[in-house]
Design a protein around this motif. Structure first.
Motif, PDB file in Angstrom:
ATOM      1  N   LEU A 113       0.824  -1.203   0.000  1.00 21.25           N
ATOM      2  CA  LEU A 113       0.000   0.000   0.000  1.00 21.25           C
ATOM      3  C   LEU A 113       0.863   1.260   0.000  1.00 21.25           C
ATOM      4  CD1 LEU A 113      -2.872  -1.028   2.446  1.00 21.25           C
ATOM      5  CD2 LEU A 113      -2.800  -1.174  -0.047  1.00 21.25           C
ATOM      6  N   GLY A 114       1.967   1.231   0.759  1.00 16.86           N
ATOM      7  CA  GLY A 114       2.853   2.393   0.785  1.00 16.86           C
ATOM      8  C   GLY A 114       3.499   2.656  -0.561  1.00 16.86           C
ATOM      9  N   LEU A 115       3.988   1.610  -1.205  1.00 18.98           N
ATOM     10  CA  LEU A 115       4.620   1.772  -2.520  1.00 18.98           C
ATOM     11  C   LEU A 115       3.597   2.178  -3.581  1.00 18.98           C
ATOM     12  CD1 LEU A 115       7.050  -1.290  -2.487  1.00 18.98           C
ATOM     13  CD2 LEU A 115       7.658   1.130  -2.282  1.00 18.98           C
ATOM     14  N   ASN A 116       2.392   1.619  -3.478  1.00 18.22           N
ATOM     15  CA  ASN A 116       1.353   1.966  -4.440  1.00 18.22           C
ATOM     16  C   ASN A 116       0.982   3.438  -4.351  1.00 18.22           C
ATOM     17  OD1 ASN A 116      -1.831   2.266  -4.889  1.00 18.22           O
ATOM     18  ND2 ASN A 116      -1.058   0.697  -6.273  1.00 18.22           N
ATOM     19  N   VAL A 117       0.694   3.920  -3.163  1.00 19.35           N
ATOM     20  CA  VAL A 117       0.313   5.319  -2.985  1.00 19.35           C
ATOM     21  C   VAL A 117       1.508   6.241  -3.218  1.00 19.35           C
ATOM     22  CG1 VAL A 117      -0.521   7.006  -1.299  1.00 19.35           C
ATOM     23  CG2 VAL A 117      -1.615   4.776  -1.478  1.00 19.35           C
ATOM     24  N   GLY A 118       2.706   5.778  -2.855  1.00 24.10           N
ATOM     25  CA  GLY A 118       3.906   6.581  -3.095  1.00 24.10           C
ATOM     26  C   GLY A 118       4.129   6.870  -4.561  1.00 24.10           C
ATOM     27  N   ALA A 119       3.760   5.927  -5.427  1.00 19.62           N
ATOM     28  CA  ALA A 119       3.910   6.137  -6.868  1.00 19.62           C
ATOM     29  C   ALA A 119       3.009   7.283  -7.343  1.00 19.62           C
ATOM     30  CB  ALA A 119       3.570   4.852  -7.622  1.00 19.62           C
ATOM     31  N   TYR A 120       1.785   7.310  -6.844  1.00 25.97           N
ATOM     32  CA  TYR A 120       0.894   8.428  -7.178  1.00 25.97           C
ATOM     33  C   TYR A 120       1.390   9.716  -6.528  1.00 25.97           C
ATOM     34  CZ  TYR A 120      -2.496   5.027  -8.942  1.00 25.97           C
ATOM     35  OH  TYR A 120      -3.117   4.043  -9.672  1.00 25.97           O
ATOM     36  N   GLY A 121       1.871   9.595  -5.293  1.00 24.75           N
ATOM     37  CA  GLY A 121       2.356  10.764  -4.583  1.00 24.75           C
ATOM     38  C   GLY A 121       3.565  11.406  -5.239  1.00 24.75           C
ATOM     39  N   SER A 122       4.383  10.606  -5.912  1.00 25.14           N
ATOM     40  CA  SER A 122       5.563  11.170  -6.567  1.00 25.14           C
ATOM     41  C   SER A 122       5.166  12.172  -7.645  1.00 25.14           C
ATOM     42  CB  SER A 122       6.413  10.055  -7.181  1.00 25.14           C
ATOM     43  OG  SER A 122       5.776   9.485  -8.313  1.00 25.14           O
ATOM     44  N   GLU A 123       4.053  11.916  -8.314  1.00 29.24           N
ATOM     45  CA  GLU A 123       3.576  12.852  -9.327  1.00 29.24           C
ATOM     46  C   GLU A 123       3.030  14.120  -8.682  1.00 29.24           C
ATOM     47  OE1 GLU A 123       3.664  12.264 -13.057  1.00 29.24           O
ATOM     48  OE2 GLU A 123       5.268  11.401 -11.842  1.00 29.24           O
ATOM     49  N   VAL A 124       2.452  13.984  -7.496  1.00 28.81           N
ATOM     50  CA  VAL A 124       1.996  15.155  -6.752  1.00 28.81           C
ATOM     51  C   VAL A 124       3.183  16.036  -6.389  1.00 28.81           C
ATOM     52  CG1 VAL A 124       0.976  15.918  -4.561  1.00 28.81           C
ATOM     53  CG2 VAL A 124      -0.065  14.027  -5.838  1.00 28.81           C
ATOM     54  N   VAL A 125       4.241  15.407  -5.867  1.00 31.60           N
ATOM     55  CA  VAL A 125       5.437  16.154  -5.470  1.00 31.60           C
ATOM     56  C   VAL A 125       6.093  16.789  -6.691  1.00 31.60           C
ATOM     57  CG1 VAL A 125       7.728  15.981  -4.423  1.00 31.60           C
ATOM     58  CG2 VAL A 125       5.813  14.680  -3.465  1.00 31.60           C
ATOM     59  N   ARG A 126       6.240  16.026  -7.748  1.00 33.33           N
ATOM     60  CA  ARG A 126       6.891  16.542  -8.952  1.00 33.33           C
ATOM     61  C   ARG A 126       6.103  17.715  -9.538  1.00 33.33           C
ATOM     62  NH1 ARG A 126       7.599  15.103 -14.672  1.00 33.33           N
ATOM     63  NH2 ARG A 126       5.701  13.838 -14.550  1.00 33.33           N
ATOM     64  N   GLY A 127       4.785  17.580  -9.600  1.00 35.33           N
ATOM     65  CA  GLY A 127       3.957  18.655 -10.138  1.00 35.33           C
ATOM     66  C   GLY A 127       4.020  19.911  -9.282  1.00 35.33           C
ATOM     67  N   ILE A 129       6.507  20.885  -7.335  1.00 34.59           N
ATOM     68  CA  ILE A 129       7.820  21.528  -7.507  1.00 34.59           C
ATOM     69  C   ILE A 129       7.873  22.308  -8.820  1.00 34.59           C
ATOM     70  CG2 ILE A 129      10.283  21.071  -7.897  1.00 34.59           C
ATOM     71  CD1 ILE A 129      10.042  18.753  -5.907  1.00 34.59           C
ATOM     72  N   LEU A 130       7.388  21.701  -9.880  1.00 31.79           N
ATOM     73  CA  LEU A 130       7.416  22.360 -11.187  1.00 31.79           C
ATOM     74  C   LEU A 130       6.467  23.546 -11.250  1.00 31.79           C
ATOM     75  CD1 LEU A 130       7.561  19.238 -13.556  1.00 31.79           C
ATOM     76  CD2 LEU A 130       9.434  20.779 -12.918  1.00 31.79           C
ATOM     77  N   ALA A 131       5.475  23.578 -10.348  1.00 31.85           N
ATOM     78  CA  ALA A 131       4.495  24.668 -10.365  1.00 31.85           C
ATOM     79  C   ALA A 131       4.994  25.928  -9.648  1.00 31.85           C
ATOM     80  CB  ALA A 131       3.191  24.205  -9.726  1.00 31.85           C
ATOM     81  N   VAL A 132       6.097  25.827  -8.931  1.00 28.56           N
ATOM     82  CA  VAL A 132       6.646  27.015  -8.260  1.00 28.56           C
ATOM     83  C   VAL A 132       7.046  28.037  -9.322  1.00 28.56           C
ATOM     84  CG1 VAL A 132       8.508  27.879  -6.790  1.00 28.56           C
ATOM     85  CG2 VAL A 132       7.405  25.692  -6.262  1.00 28.56           C
ATOM     86  N   ALA A 133       6.707  29.265  -9.073  1.00 24.23           N
ATOM     87  CA  ALA A 133       6.930  30.333 -10.059  1.00 24.23           C
ATOM     88  C   ALA A 133       8.396  30.396 -10.494  1.00 24.23           C
ATOM     89  CB  ALA A 133       6.504  31.673  -9.477  1.00 24.23           C
ATOM     90  N   GLN A 158       7.417  26.237  -0.587  1.00 21.71           N
ATOM     91  CA  GLN A 158       6.278  26.729  -1.361  1.00 21.71           C
ATOM     92  C   GLN A 158       5.516  25.575  -2.014  1.00 21.71           C
ATOM     93  OE1 GLN A 158       7.020  30.414  -3.725  1.00 21.71           O
ATOM     94  NE2 GLN A 158       9.117  30.227  -2.973  1.00 21.71           N
ATOM     95  N   ALA A 159       6.243  24.582  -2.502  1.00 21.08           N
ATOM     96  CA  ALA A 159       5.591  23.435  -3.123  1.00 21.08           C
ATOM     97  C   ALA A 159       4.824  22.616  -2.096  1.00 21.08           C
ATOM     98  CB  ALA A 159       6.637  22.563  -3.819  1.00 21.08           C
ATOM     99  N   PHE A 160       5.296  22.617  -0.840  1.00 24.56           N
ATOM    100  CA  PHE A 160       4.678  21.810   0.208  1.00 24.56           C
ATOM    101  C   PHE A 160       3.199  22.141   0.384  1.00 24.56           C
ATOM    102  CE2 PHE A 160       3.708  21.294   4.807  1.00 24.56           C
ATOM    103  CZ  PHE A 160       3.801  19.917   4.867  1.00 24.56           C
ATOM    104  N   ILE A 161       2.876  23.427   0.325  1.00 29.53           N
ATOM    105  CA  ILE A 161       1.481  23.839   0.515  1.00 29.53           C
ATOM    106  C   ILE A 161       0.599  23.263  -0.580  1.00 29.53           C
ATOM    107  CG2 ILE A 161      -0.072  25.827   0.625  1.00 29.53           C
ATOM    108  CD1 ILE A 161       2.266  27.413   1.787  1.00 29.53           C
ATOM    109  N   ALA A 162       1.102  23.266  -1.811  1.00 32.04           N
ATOM    110  CA  ALA A 162       0.316  22.725  -2.928  1.00 32.04           C
ATOM    111  C   ALA A 162       0.170  21.212  -2.838  1.00 32.04           C
ATOM    112  CB  ALA A 162       0.976  23.110  -4.254  1.00 32.04           C
ATOM    113  N   MET A 163       1.105  20.565  -2.145  1.00 34.40           N
ATOM    114  CA  MET A 163       1.051  19.104  -2.037  1.00 34.40           C
ATOM    115  C   MET A 163       0.013  18.625  -1.020  1.00 34.40           C
ATOM    116  SD  MET A 163       5.067  18.114  -1.708  1.00 34.40           S
ATOM    117  CE  MET A 163       6.338  19.004  -2.585  1.00 34.40           C
ATOM    118  N   ILE A 164      -0.300  19.435  -0.025  1.00 32.96           N
ATOM    119  CA  ILE A 164      -1.077  18.950   1.115  1.00 32.96           C
ATOM    120  C   ILE A 164      -2.457  18.416   0.730  1.00 32.96           C
ATOM    121  CG2 ILE A 164      -2.136  19.609   3.314  1.00 32.96           C
ATOM    122  CD1 ILE A 164       0.227  21.506   3.752  1.00 32.96           C
TER     123      ILE A 164
END
Length: 242
Positions: A113-127, A129-133, A158-164
């Protein structure tokens, strides 16, 4: 929906459980279901920690790692996003022992379950970070920061807030996915409910309590993530004002 509304819903759900617990037809099942819920919480908490760690590491590897790490991170994300969590559970529990790697059911549940959700979460983190001005990146470069300093001091806060908010959704999905672990012999909340229902056929009280218990756990996650989001936003605002 504000935190006060969510807290009101949580209090109401707990009050309903307390009221039902006063009735014999419900009170007979509540202790066993709460025992199963404790295991569900343990799996959900440990799985969430693993998901966050893997999500952040995979995102950073795909963005800034050397080619071999980028390749490994991409393979991990695509495999665990592209296959069913149930199949992943079965593969780790039933297939890996054929290759000499035997793990107990609890460890398999947390890993899958951790690895499964982590895979989706990696896209959240990546997005996020890339969304920071772009100006933030340019200012960091102008201050002669290294990439590590740039990420730690400027970009990630700054990216952390968008990830929550999306991470909150993923944690709730992970919580609900814990129902799958009953298929690898773990006596979680869903397994306890199935056992009780098969032996007593008291479907209404059993699954009414199960629904309310899952609702309470989901509301706790949502309230916690909303509170964290508010605190992080306030902290960033104070930092900018300073």
């Amino acid at each position: 929906m504000g935190i006060r509304t969510l807290v009101g819903m949580l209090v109401a759900a707990l009050a309903v459980i307390g009221l039902l617990a006063t009735q014999t037809s419900y009170s007979l099942f509540l202790p066993g279901l709460l025992e199963g819920a404790l295991l569900t919480i343990e799996i959900a908490v440990l799985g969430s920690v693993l998901a966050v760690v893997m999500g952040v590491l995979a995102a950073l590897a795909r963005l800034y790692g050397p080619a071999p790490l980028r390749w490994l991170a991409t393979v991990y994300v695509e495999i665990f996003r592209g296959t069913s969590a149930l199949v992943q559970l079965f593969w780790l529990f039933f297939v890996l022992p054929q290759f000499g790697l035997l793990m107990d059911a609890f460890t398999v549940a947390v890993l899958a379950l951790g690895l499964n959700v982590g895979a989706y979460g990696s896209e959240v983190v990546r997005g996020a970070i890339l969304a920071v001005a772009q100006g933030q990146w340019e200012a960091s470069i102008a201050l002669n920061m290294s990439r590590a300093q740039m990420l730690r001091r400027i970009i990630l806060p700054q990216a952390f807030i968008a990830m929550i908010p999306p991470w909150g959704n993923l944690f709730i999905e992970l919580l609900k996915s814990t129902a799958l672990v009953s298929l690898i012999t773990l006596t979680d909340l869903a397994f306890k409910a199935q056992q009780m229902n098969q032996s007593t056929l008291k479907t209404v009280p059993i699954f009414t309590l199960v629904l309310l218990i899952y609702l309470v756990m989901s509301l706790v996650i949502t309230i916690g993530m909303r509170f964290l989001e508010q605190r992080a936003s306030a902290g960033l605002s104070r930092g900018r004002a300073a």
